[in-house]
Design a protein around this motif. Structure first.
Motif, short mmCIF file in Angstrom:
data_model
loop_
_atom_site.label_atom_id
_atom_site.label_comp_id
_atom_site.label_asym_id
_atom_site.label_seq_id
_atom_site.Cartn_x
_atom_site.Cartn_y
_atom_site.Cartn_z
N GLU A 173 0.86 -1.20 0.00
CA GLU A 173 0.00 0.00 0.00
C GLU A 173 0.89 1.23 0.00
O GLU A 173 1.81 1.33 0.81
CB GLU A 173 -0.88 -0.04 1.25
CG GLU A 173 -1.50 1.24 1.69
CD GLU A 173 -2.53 1.80 0.74
OE1 GLU A 173 -2.25 2.84 0.13
OE2 GLU A 173 -3.62 1.22 0.61
N ASP A 174 0.62 2.17 -0.89
CA ASP A 174 1.47 3.35 -0.99
C ASP A 174 1.18 4.42 0.06
O ASP A 174 2.03 5.23 0.37
CB ASP A 174 1.37 3.97 -2.40
CG ASP A 174 -0.03 4.44 -2.73
OD1 ASP A 174 -0.20 5.63 -3.07
OD2 ASP A 174 -0.97 3.63 -2.67
N ASP A 175 0.00 4.40 0.64
CA ASP A 175 -0.37 5.44 1.60
C ASP A 175 0.00 5.02 3.03
O ASP A 175 -0.54 4.04 3.55
CB ASP A 175 -1.87 5.71 1.51
CG ASP A 175 -2.29 6.88 2.38
OD1 ASP A 175 -2.26 6.74 3.62
OD2 ASP A 175 -2.66 7.92 1.82
N PRO A 176 0.92 5.76 3.67
CA PRO A 176 1.36 5.37 5.01
C PRO A 176 0.24 5.39 6.06
O PRO A 176 0.24 4.58 6.98
CB PRO A 176 2.46 6.38 5.36
CG PRO A 176 2.35 7.47 4.37
CD PRO A 176 1.62 6.94 3.18
N MET A 177 -0.73 6.30 5.91
CA MET A 177 -1.83 6.34 6.88
C MET A 177 -2.70 5.09 6.76
O MET A 177 -3.09 4.51 7.78
CB MET A 177 -2.69 7.59 6.67
CG MET A 177 -3.81 7.70 7.68
SD MET A 177 -3.27 7.72 9.42
CE MET A 177 -2.52 9.32 9.51
N ASN A 178 -2.96 4.65 5.54
CA ASN A 178 -3.74 3.42 5.36
C ASN A 178 -2.99 2.22 5.94
O ASN A 178 -3.61 1.35 6.57
CB ASN A 178 -4.04 3.18 3.89
CG ASN A 178 -5.02 4.18 3.33
OD1 ASN A 178 -5.72 4.88 4.06
ND2 ASN A 178 -5.07 4.28 2.01
N ARG A 179 -1.67 2.18 5.74
CA ARG A 179 -0.88 1.09 6.32
C ARG A 179 -0.98 1.10 7.84
O ARG A 179 -1.12 0.07 8.47
CB ARG A 179 0.58 1.17 5.86
CG ARG A 179 0.78 0.83 4.40
CD ARG A 179 2.23 0.57 4.02
NE ARG A 179 3.17 1.54 4.52
CZ ARG A 179 3.58 2.63 3.84
NH1 ARG A 179 3.11 2.88 2.64
NH2 ARG A 179 4.46 3.44 4.37
N ARG A 180 -0.92 2.28 8.42
CA ARG A 180 -0.97 2.38 9.88
C ARG A 180 -2.33 1.92 10.43
O ARG A 180 -2.40 1.20 11.43
CB ARG A 180 -0.68 3.79 10.34
CG ARG A 180 -0.76 3.89 11.84
CD ARG A 180 -0.23 5.12 12.38
NE ARG A 180 -0.37 5.04 13.84
CZ ARG A 180 0.04 5.95 14.65
NH1 ARG A 180 0.65 7.01 14.18
NH2 ARG A 180 -0.12 5.82 15.93
#
Length: 88
Positions: A7-14
């Protein structure tokens, strides 16, 4: 359970990592497709979560590359995860 999230979005990963931590799962992260494919080469995962909309190699192509493998990792369970709210 050992999970890879591409996943490229760090917030989504978190957000997903926090949910999986509560469930007792271990999550490895890859910020782009090539990084995720390299991790699949060198590590063992039970499931791969893939975002469909990433810059460069998107999730569709990432899944094709996993399925095109000639080893047992071609059969990894894959769950598509997307935060796309545009519809369509």
């Amino acid at each position: 359970m050992n999970i890879l999230f591409i996943e490229d979005d760090p917030m989504n990963r978190r957000v997903v990592k926090d949910m999986l931590d509560v469930a007792g799962a271990t999550m490895a992260e890859a910020a782009w497709a090539e990084e995720g494919l390299a991790r699949i080469d060198s590590e063992t995962f039970d499931i791969v979560l893939v975002d469909l909309r990433m810059p460069g190699t998107d999730g569709f192509e990432t899944i094709r590359q996993i399925r095109a493998r000639t080893d047992a990792k071609a059969g990894l369970p894959i769950i598509v995860v997307t935060a796309d709210t545009a519809g369509g």
